[in-house]
Write an enzyme that holds these catalytic residues in place. Structure first.
Site, PDB file in Angstrom:
ATOM      1  N   ARG A  17      11.991  24.931  73.027  1.00  0.00           N
ATOM      2  CA  ARG A  17      13.075  25.730  72.443  1.00  0.00           C
ATOM      3  C   ARG A  17      14.217  25.930  73.427  1.00  0.00           C
ATOM      4  O   ARG A  17      15.382  25.775  73.055  1.00  0.00           O
ATOM      5  CB  ARG A  17      12.558  27.077  71.945  1.00  0.00           C
ATOM      6  CG  ARG A  17      11.740  26.972  70.677  1.00  0.00           C
ATOM      7  CD  ARG A  17      11.232  28.312  70.220  1.00  0.00           C
ATOM      8  NE  ARG A  17      10.386  28.883  71.268  1.00  0.00           N
ATOM      9  CZ  ARG A  17      10.125  30.156  71.427  1.00  0.00           C
ATOM     10  NH1 ARG A  17      10.628  31.054  70.606  1.00  0.00           N
ATOM     11  NH2 ARG A  17       9.327  30.580  72.388  1.00  0.00           N
ATOM     12  N   ASN A  35       9.690  28.794  66.976  1.00  0.00           N
ATOM     13  CA  ASN A  35       8.316  28.329  66.844  1.00  0.00           C
ATOM     14  C   ASN A  35       7.772  28.762  65.495  1.00  0.00           C
ATOM     15  O   ASN A  35       8.093  29.853  65.017  1.00  0.00           O
ATOM     16  CB  ASN A  35       7.423  28.942  67.930  1.00  0.00           C
ATOM     17  CG  ASN A  35       7.619  28.305  69.280  1.00  0.00           C
ATOM     18  OD1 ASN A  35       8.140  27.207  69.405  1.00  0.00           O
ATOM     19  ND2 ASN A  35       7.190  28.997  70.322  1.00  0.00           N
TER      20      ASN A  35
END
Length: 87
Positions: A17, A35
């Site tokens: 990320r 996520n």
């Protein structure tokens, strides 16, 4: 252009990320990344079609410890975002 992506493979716990945020910002894209509970990563990209294609190509490799097995893509409605961030 706006697109939603689901990234499969070893993409959680490997800074995927953070890498996605930095890479998308460098390409001038807006959107977000997060996520999901099943171990995948979801991303929403908005911006120039060329930059979006470049981002998707780079996401196939990701950061050094990531192992992307596939990326599912689907068209999305623009959310009129002005920056790229984590969710």
């Amino acid at each position: 252009m706006a697109i939603n992506l689901i990234v499969h493979g070893r993409v959680q716990g490997v800074f995927y990320r953070d890498w996605t945020v930095r890479t998308a910002r460098a390409l001038g894209l807006a959107g977000w990344v997060r996520n999901l509970a099943d171990g995948t990563v979801e991303a929403h990209l908005e911006g120039d079609a060329g930059a979006t294609r470049t981002m998707i190509a780079r996401m196939r490799d990701g950061p050094p410890r990531a192992e992307v097995t596939r990326i599912d893509q689907s068209p999305a409605e623009p959310q009129d975002l002005s920056a790229f961030g984590r969710r």
